[in-house]
Design a protein around this motif. Structure first.
Motif, PDB file in Angstrom:
ATOM      1  N   VAL A  73      13.091  -1.306  -2.026  1.00 37.35           N
ATOM      2  CA  VAL A  73      14.362  -0.740  -2.487  1.00 37.35           C
ATOM      3  C   VAL A  73      14.098   0.151  -3.694  1.00 37.35           C
ATOM      4  N   PRO A 153      18.204   1.991   2.407  1.00 37.17           N
ATOM      5  CA  PRO A 153      18.525   0.717   1.767  1.00 37.17           C
ATOM      6  C   PRO A 153      18.942   0.871   0.299  1.00 37.17           C
ATOM      7  N   VAL A 154      19.912   0.069  -0.080  1.00 38.00           N
ATOM      8  CA  VAL A 154      20.464   0.062  -1.434  1.00 38.00           C
ATOM      9  C   VAL A 154      20.401  -1.361  -1.981  1.00 38.00           C
ATOM     10  N   VAL A 182      26.563  -0.755   3.567  1.00 37.01           N
ATOM     11  CA  VAL A 182      25.143  -0.456   3.390  1.00 37.01           C
ATOM     12  C   VAL A 182      24.374  -0.702   4.680  1.00 37.01           C
ATOM     13  N   SER A 186      19.057  -3.169   3.080  1.00 35.54           N
ATOM     14  CA  SER A 186      19.725  -3.275   1.784  1.00 35.54           C
ATOM     15  C   SER A 186      19.768  -4.737   1.344  1.00 35.54           C
ATOM     16  N   ARG A 266      19.394 -10.179   2.217  1.00 34.04           N
ATOM     17  CA  ARG A 266      18.974  -8.907   2.798  1.00 34.04           C
ATOM     18  C   ARG A 266      19.705  -8.669   4.110  1.00 34.04           C
TER      19      ARG A 266
END
Length: 268
Positions: A73, A153-154, A182, A186, A266
């Protein structure tokens, strides 16, 4: 999708302690006023050593950001960030890589005003004044468009913020909205006040915060764990913060108060 109701814009108020400046005062920062320092003094008198709770939350933030970085990330949305000093997200990320972006969000006007000059030399970091209860305005903001790529991904960081959201605003549905926004890969990081393990300390803490601009709404650990939804939760799961992958030789057993609970998930 939560019903975002465009929460009323928060006005500046320096006469009552606010959560962001209380946190800053407990961490030893310089962006707080006499009202916050008096609050800290009174709370410490009634709950000696309570400052460890605030440092514990910041240590959890550091460990989880490092975990997210290790899992690829590189962009972070920090909701209810407070004043981004004393080892905040961008400082942790900067020690690991130059390839990162951070968007801080807070609804308290003076917090944002104090933060902007602190971040002026950080081209990959910005703070906006917005309320986490209005995800559409945050996710569609010009700053989010510039800093974040929601197709990648955040890291969604919701540390010590949801316990300021009252039940009528449906914090669980709010978190679900952010989870839905998202992409896979993420991560969601949550910490939240709870009285499940230490009800007496939590009652005293909540009573003190009831006198501030930011009353708290502690919730039980089972409710907090469900905030991660169907995200994959790595060991040790949701737990007291001091027990989430602590530094070698450190555990939560020696902590004077166990009122913060959380974990990481996740999106698969």
């Amino acid at each position: 999708m939560v019903d975002t109701r465009n929460p009323q814009v928060r006005e500046m108020d320096i006469d009552r302690p606010c959560a962001a400046r209380i946190y800053d005062a407990f961490l030893g920062g310089g962006h707080n006023f006499g009202s916050e320092r008096n609050f800290v003094e009174r709370l410490e008198h009634e709950l000696p050593g309570i400052g460890e709770v605030y440092r514990e939350n910041r240590a959890f933030l550091r460990r989880t950001v490092e975990y997210l970085l290790a899992h690829g990330v590189r962009q972070f949305l920090d909701l209810g960030s407070g004043i981004p000093t004393i080892g905040h997200v961008h400082e942790v990320a900067r020690r690991r890589t130059r390839d990162f972006r951070v968007l801080y969000v807070d609804n308290e006007p003076l917090t944002v005003a104090h933060s902007k000059p602190l971040l002026a030399s950080e081209p990959r970091v910005e703070i906006i004044r917005a309320d986490c209860r209005d995800p559409e305005s945050i996710l569609n903001s010009p700053e989010a468009a510039e800093l974040l790529n929601l197709d990648e991904p955040v890291g969604l960081l919701m540390t010590a913020v949801l316990h300021f959201v009252p039940d009528p605003d449906d914090p669980a549905a709010l978190v679900e909205t952010y989870r839905d926004a998202v992409v896979p890969g993420s991560h969601l990081v949550i910490s939240h006040l709870s009285g499940s393990h230490d009800p007496d300390a939590m009652r005293i803490l909540a009573d003190h915060y009831a006198e501030t601009a930011d009353p708290v709404y502690p919730r039980d650990t089972g409710w907090i764990g469900k905030l991660l939804g169907d995200f994959v939760v790595p060991p040790p799961g949701t737990t007291c913060l001091a027990d989430w992958r602590p530094e070698p030789g450190l555990t939560g057993a020696s902590r004077p108060y166990r009122v913060l609970y959380g974990g990481v998930g996740r999106k698969a």
